[in-house]
Design a protein around this motif. Structure first.
Motif, PDB file in Angstrom:
ATOM      1  N   UNK A   1       0.825  -1.212   0.000  1.00  0.00           N
ATOM      2  CA  UNK A   1       0.000   0.000   0.000  1.00  0.00           C
ATOM      3  C   UNK A   1       0.857   1.259   0.000  1.00  0.00           C
ATOM      4  N   UNK A   2       2.001   1.211   0.687  1.00  0.00           N
ATOM      5  CA  UNK A   2       2.898   2.372   0.678  1.00  0.00           C
ATOM      6  C   UNK A   2       3.464   2.616  -0.724  1.00  0.00           C
ATOM      7  N   UNK A   3       3.841   1.536  -1.410  1.00  0.00           N
ATOM      8  CA  UNK A   3       4.385   1.672  -2.762  1.00  0.00           C
ATOM      9  C   UNK A   3       3.317   2.234  -3.701  1.00  0.00           C
ATOM     10  N   UNK A   4       2.102   1.729  -3.601  1.00  0.00           N
ATOM     11  CA  UNK A   4       1.033   2.222  -4.476  1.00  0.00           C
ATOM     12  C   UNK A   4       0.735   3.694  -4.189  1.00  0.00           C
ATOM     13  N   UNK A   5       0.760   4.098  -2.921  1.00  0.00           N
ATOM     14  CA  UNK A   5       0.549   5.513  -2.596  1.00  0.00           C
ATOM     15  C   UNK A   5       1.659   6.375  -3.197  1.00  0.00           C
ATOM     16  N   UNK A   6       2.901   5.889  -3.140  1.00  0.00           N
ATOM     17  CA  UNK A   6       4.000   6.660  -3.743  1.00  0.00           C
ATOM     18  C   UNK A   6       3.845   6.737  -5.261  1.00  0.00           C
ATOM     19  N   UNK A   7       3.371   5.655  -5.874  1.00  0.00           N
ATOM     20  CA  UNK A   7       3.164   5.679  -7.327  1.00  0.00           C
ATOM     21  C   UNK A   7       2.034   6.648  -7.680  1.00  0.00           C
TER      22      UNK A   7
ATOM     23  N   UNK B   1       0.538  11.971  -9.895  1.00  0.00           N
ATOM     24  CA  UNK B   1       0.002  13.306  -9.641  1.00  0.00           C
ATOM     25  C   UNK B   1       1.023  14.371 -10.016  1.00  0.00           C
ATOM     26  N   UNK B   2       2.281  14.150  -9.628  1.00  0.00           N
ATOM     27  CA  UNK B   2       3.354  15.103  -9.970  1.00  0.00           C
ATOM     28  C   UNK B   2       3.534  15.179 -11.478  1.00  0.00           C
ATOM     29  N   UNK B   3       3.523  14.007 -12.138  1.00  0.00           N
ATOM     30  CA  UNK B   3       3.682  13.998 -13.604  1.00  0.00           C
ATOM     31  C   UNK B   3       2.520  14.726 -14.283  1.00  0.00           C
ATOM     32  N   UNK B   4       1.325  14.599 -13.738  1.00  0.00           N
ATOM     33  CA  UNK B   4       0.174  15.288 -14.321  1.00  0.00           C
ATOM     34  C   UNK B   4       0.238  16.795 -14.126  1.00  0.00           C
ATOM     35  N   UNK B   5       0.755  17.245 -12.986  1.00  0.00           N
ATOM     36  CA  UNK B   5       0.828  18.681 -12.717  1.00  0.00           C
ATOM     37  C   UNK B   5       1.952  19.352 -13.503  1.00  0.00           C
ATOM     38  N   UNK B   6       3.054  18.632 -13.701  1.00  0.00           N
ATOM     39  CA  UNK B   6       4.226  19.245 -14.345  1.00  0.00           C
ATOM     40  C   UNK B   6       4.439  18.760 -15.767  1.00  0.00           C
ATOM     41  N   UNK B   7       3.422  18.125 -16.359  1.00  0.00           N
ATOM     42  CA  UNK B   7       3.516  17.587 -17.722  1.00  0.00           C
ATOM     43  C   UNK B   7       4.738  16.706 -17.885  1.00  0.00           C
TER      44      UNK B   7
ATOM     45  N   UNK C   1       7.724   9.915 -19.832  1.00  0.00           N
ATOM     46  CA  UNK C   1       8.134   8.576 -19.443  1.00  0.00           C
ATOM     47  C   UNK C   1       9.486   8.598 -18.725  1.00  0.00           C
ATOM     48  N   UNK C   2      10.391   9.441 -19.168  1.00  0.00           N
ATOM     49  CA  UNK C   2      11.726   9.516 -18.552  1.00  0.00           C
ATOM     50  C   UNK C   2      11.622  10.028 -17.112  1.00  0.00           C
ATOM     51  N   UNK C   3      10.777  11.017 -16.889  1.00  0.00           N
ATOM     52  CA  UNK C   3      10.563  11.527 -15.530  1.00  0.00           C
ATOM     53  C   UNK C   3       9.981  10.435 -14.633  1.00  0.00           C
ATOM     54  N   UNK C   4       9.049   9.659 -15.182  1.00  0.00           N
ATOM     55  CA  UNK C   4       8.468   8.563 -14.414  1.00  0.00           C
ATOM     56  C   UNK C   4       9.537   7.552 -14.021  1.00  0.00           C
ATOM     57  N   UNK C   5      10.408   7.196 -14.961  1.00  0.00           N
ATOM     58  CA  UNK C   5      11.450   6.196 -14.675  1.00  0.00           C
ATOM     59  C   UNK C   5      12.419   6.699 -13.597  1.00  0.00           C
ATOM     60  N   UNK C   6      12.715   7.990 -13.593  1.00  0.00           N
ATOM     61  CA  UNK C   6      13.591   8.548 -12.557  1.00  0.00           C
ATOM     62  C   UNK C   6      12.918   8.502 -11.178  1.00  0.00           C
ATOM     63  N   UNK C   7      11.652   8.906 -11.143  1.00  0.00           N
ATOM     64  CA  UNK C   7      10.942   8.941  -9.860  1.00  0.00           C
ATOM     65  C   UNK C   7      10.667   7.534  -9.321  1.00  0.00           C
ATOM     66  N   UNK C   8      10.435   6.570 -10.213  1.00  0.00           N
ATOM     67  CA  UNK C   8      10.158   5.210  -9.744  1.00  0.00           C
ATOM     68  C   UNK C   8      11.425   4.567  -9.189  1.00  0.00           C
ATOM     69  N   UNK C   9      12.587   5.018  -9.643  1.00  0.00           N
ATOM     70  CA  UNK C   9      13.840   4.504  -9.076  1.00  0.00           C
ATOM     71  C   UNK C   9      14.004   4.934  -7.620  1.00  0.00           C
ATOM     72  N   UNK C  10      13.498   6.125  -7.287  1.00  0.00           N
ATOM     73  CA  UNK C  10      13.520   6.570  -5.892  1.00  0.00           C
ATOM     74  C   UNK C  10      12.608   5.697  -5.030  1.00  0.00           C
ATOM     75  N   UNK C  11      11.460   5.330  -5.579  1.00  0.00           N
ATOM     76  CA  UNK C  11      10.540   4.441  -4.851  1.00  0.00           C
ATOM     77  C   UNK C  11      11.198   3.086  -4.656  1.00  0.00           C
ATOM     78  N   UNK C  12      11.858   2.593  -5.700  1.00  0.00           N
ATOM     79  CA  UNK C  12      12.541   1.293  -5.612  1.00  0.00           C
ATOM     80  C   UNK C  12      13.643   1.334  -4.564  1.00  0.00           C
TER      81      UNK C  12
ATOM     82  N   UNK D   1       3.798  -7.996  -6.878  1.00  0.00           N
ATOM     83  CA  UNK D   1       4.414  -7.200  -7.935  1.00  0.00           C
ATOM     84  C   UNK D   1       3.560  -7.160  -9.211  1.00  0.00           C
ATOM     85  N   UNK D   2       2.908  -8.262  -9.632  1.00  0.00           N
ATOM     86  CA  UNK D   2       2.048  -8.168 -10.825  1.00  0.00           C
ATOM     87  C   UNK D   2       0.885  -7.181 -10.643  1.00  0.00           C
ATOM     88  N   UNK D   3       0.315  -7.109  -9.452  1.00  0.00           N
ATOM     89  CA  UNK D   3      -0.776  -6.165  -9.218  1.00  0.00           C
ATOM     90  C   UNK D   3      -0.268  -4.721  -9.256  1.00  0.00           C
ATOM     91  N   UNK D   4       0.943  -4.508  -8.744  1.00  0.00           N
ATOM     92  CA  UNK D   4       1.530  -3.159  -8.790  1.00  0.00           C
ATOM     93  C   UNK D   4       1.799  -2.755 -10.236  1.00  0.00           C
TER      94      UNK D   4
END
Length: 171
Positions: free
Chosen positions: A104-110, A115-121, A124-135, A147-150
């Motif tokens: 649930x914490x990982x899904x909340x971070x995603x 939300x950040x990607x939607x506000x700042x346009x 995909x590259x920005x998403x990959x950078x931010x998901x590495x921080x979550x990882x 993991x399949x559900x995520x």
């Protein structure tokens, strides 16, 4: 007509009628206690056992009935069963912590990333950078059974296309 009576006459009448009323109640309901009081005897104590009732002999005593009921045993509600104590098992606490906390914490971070990607346009590259921080924040998520559900959540909410290989490389 009521103006002809004074307050004093009214109060005297009420007092006399009240005395007559209480005298009648005492004489009707408390005659034995009144005789004992006037003779100087202490009043009788009432026993602790209940009084006999005229209908008591006509009532069946149900305490000696067998456990089998007339219509049979009642049916358990659907989904309820009786099991022995040794058959009772609880889930692994680590698994519960993972399901309730980590995933649930990982899904909340995603969700926050989307939300950040939607506000700042973001792209995909920005998403990959931010998901590495979550990882990096949740290293145990790579070995999670959820993991399949995520990944399915990411695919359904992403505004860009991610291939299955890219999803595998995320974690």
């Amino acid at each position: 007509m009521l103006q002809q009576f004074s307050w004093q006459q009214f109060l005297v009448a009420i007092a006399v009628l009240s005395l007559i009323w209480y005298a009648a109640v005492i004489l009707i309901f408390y005659r034995k206690e009144l005789k004992a009081f006037l003779n100087g005897k202490p009043p009788k104590q009432t026993p602790d056992e209940p009084l006999d009732h005229h209908w008591q002999d006509k009532v069946d005593d149900l305490s000696d009935e067998p456990d089998d009921e007339l219509m049979g045993k009642s049916k358990m509600p659907e989904g309820v069963s009786i099991i022995d104590m040794e058959d009772l098992r609880f889930s692994d606490p680590e698994d519960k912590t993972e399901k309730l906390g980590l995933v649930s914490d990982v899904i909340e971070d995603i969700k926050l990333i989307f939300k950040i990607l939607g506000q700042e346009d973001g792209n995909k590259q920005d998403f990959l950078k931010l998901i590495q921080e979550v990882k990096a924040r949740y290293p145990k998520i790579s070995s999670s059974t959820s993991l399949p559900q995520i990944n399915e959540f990411i695919l359904s909410n992403a505004s860009f296309h991610l291939s299955p290989e890219e999803l595998e490389d995320l974690w």
